[in-house]
Design a protein around this motif. Structure first.
Motif, PDB file in Angstrom:
ATOM      1  N   ARG A  91     -10.361  27.859 -14.954  1.00 38.45           N
ATOM      2  CA  ARG A  91     -11.558  28.091 -15.771  1.00 38.45           C
ATOM      3  C   ARG A  91     -11.298  29.138 -16.849  1.00 38.45           C
ATOM      4  O   ARG A  91     -11.586  28.931 -18.033  1.00 38.45           O
ATOM      5  N   ARG A  95     -11.078  28.521 -20.953  1.00 34.36           N
ATOM      6  CA  ARG A  95     -12.018  29.249 -21.796  1.00 34.36           C
ATOM      7  C   ARG A  95     -11.267  30.032 -22.868  1.00 34.36           C
ATOM      8  O   ARG A  95     -11.648  30.049 -24.041  1.00 34.36           O
ATOM      9  N   ASP A 152      -4.474  26.606  -9.226  1.00 32.85           N
ATOM     10  CA  ASP A 152      -5.812  27.146  -8.958  1.00 32.85           C
ATOM     11  C   ASP A 152      -6.470  26.378  -7.812  1.00 32.85           C
ATOM     12  O   ASP A 152      -6.853  25.222  -7.978  1.00 32.85           O
ATOM     13  N   ASP A 155     -10.648  25.561  -8.603  1.00 35.93           N
ATOM     14  CA  ASP A 155     -11.171  24.649  -9.616  1.00 35.93           C
ATOM     15  C   ASP A 155     -10.227  23.477  -9.787  1.00 35.93           C
ATOM     16  O   ASP A 155      -9.026  23.573  -9.505  1.00 35.93           O
ATOM     17  N   ARG A 191     -17.591  28.818 -22.704  1.00 35.13           N
ATOM     18  CA  ARG A 191     -17.871  28.840 -21.269  1.00 35.13           C
ATOM     19  C   ARG A 191     -18.579  27.564 -20.836  1.00 35.13           C
ATOM     20  O   ARG A 191     -18.213  26.945 -19.827  1.00 35.13           O
ATOM     21  N   VAL A 194     -16.169  24.447 -21.064  1.00 33.68           N
ATOM     22  CA  VAL A 194     -15.214  24.413 -19.962  1.00 33.68           C
ATOM     23  C   VAL A 194     -15.902  23.993 -18.670  1.00 33.68           C
ATOM     24  O   VAL A 194     -15.376  23.185 -17.898  1.00 33.68           O
ATOM     25  N   ALA A 195     -17.095  24.522 -18.431  1.00 33.50           N
ATOM     26  CA  ALA A 195     -17.831  24.149 -17.221  1.00 33.50           C
ATOM     27  C   ALA A 195     -18.108  22.648 -17.186  1.00 33.50           C
ATOM     28  O   ALA A 195     -18.081  22.028 -16.126  1.00 33.50           O
ATOM     29  N   LEU A 198     -14.915  20.649 -15.956  1.00 32.91           N
ATOM     30  CA  LEU A 198     -14.361  20.939 -14.641  1.00 32.91           C
ATOM     31  C   LEU A 198     -15.081  20.129 -13.571  1.00 32.91           C
ATOM     32  O   LEU A 198     -16.232  19.731 -13.737  1.00 32.91           O
ATOM     33  N   GLU A 202     -20.177  25.582 -13.383  1.00 30.07           N
ATOM     34  CA  GLU A 202     -20.127  27.031 -13.575  1.00 30.07           C
ATOM     35  C   GLU A 202     -21.004  27.706 -12.534  1.00 30.07           C
ATOM     36  O   GLU A 202     -22.126  27.272 -12.274  1.00 30.07           O
TER      37      GLU A 202
END
Length: 217
Positions: A91, A95, A152, A155, A191, A194-195, A198, A202
């Motif tokens: 994440r 970002r 990671d 995520d 932000r 990116v959320a 994924l 978030e």
């Protein structure tokens, strides 16, 4: 005795060096003013040579424009991705990458991209180069995302989908910024973007925000 001064004759350069100065001059001109300013006369004036010399080294201007475009965007891609390290998790890595690409200092390259999409409709060598460079961005970004995701445990993301979504957003926002139509808080935009790509949403703001001492009762 004739003492009148004469302007020094242009220095003769080896063919490889002269060709390099012409390409470098065209790249600099395009970064300053856009690829739509690239003409034989404009490049010649920039480099300080005759138009005939430019035409000698680059006889087909459409192909030369495509070359200049590729040189500029490939340099940015290498700069952004070659030194990228997936520190802090997937994440945070993505970002940081989006914030880098949305930085105001990259508006010269954004203009080159926007003009290439438009001019490439009729300039087939340019259109072909645009497609190739977009494919390279997609594949390189997929590799970056896959590498970061493998490190990671918290995520995950589909690298192909995430790369496509991130590039679409960055391209759109960069074009918007050229006409001063963009959100003020680009960090928040990064932000949220990116959320969206994924596999996990978030975390709620209340779960990640620490109140300052002034806000505490």
């Amino acid at each position: 005795m004739n003492t009148a001064s004469r302007a020094p004759a242009p220095r003769r350069l080896p063919p490889e060096e002269r060709e390099r100065t012409i390409v470098d001059g065209a790249v600099a001109l395009a970064r300053e003013s856009g690829i739509d300013t690239l003409t034989v006369r404009a490049v010649a004036a920039r480099v300080g040579v005759t138009p005939a010399l430019v035409a000698h080294y680059r006889p087909v201007m459409d192909v030369f424009v495509a070359e200049v475009f590729g040189t500029i965007v490939a340099a940015e891609r290498d700069e952004v991705l070659d030194d990228f390290t997936p520190a802090g998790g997937l994440r945070a890595s993505l970002r940081r990458l989006v914030e880098t690409l949305l930085d105001d200092s990259r508006e010269d390259v954004a203009l080159v991209w926007v003009q290439a999409w438009s001019l490439g409709v009729r300039n087939e060598p340019l259109g072909e180069r645009v497609r190739a460079e977009m494919d390279l961005w997609q594949s390189r970004l997929e590799e970056v995302i896959a590498d970061a995701a493998s490190r990671d445990p918290d995520d995950s993301a589909d690298p192909a989908f995430a790369a496509w979504m991130l590039l679409a957003m960055v391209d759109g926002m960069s074009a918007h910024a050229l006409v001063k139509w963009a959100p003020r808080d680009r960090a928040d935009l990064a932000r949220r973007t990116v959320a969206a790509v994924l596999d996990r949403p978030e975390p709620p703001a209340s779960a990640v925000t620490t109140r300052t001492s002034e806000e505490r009762p």
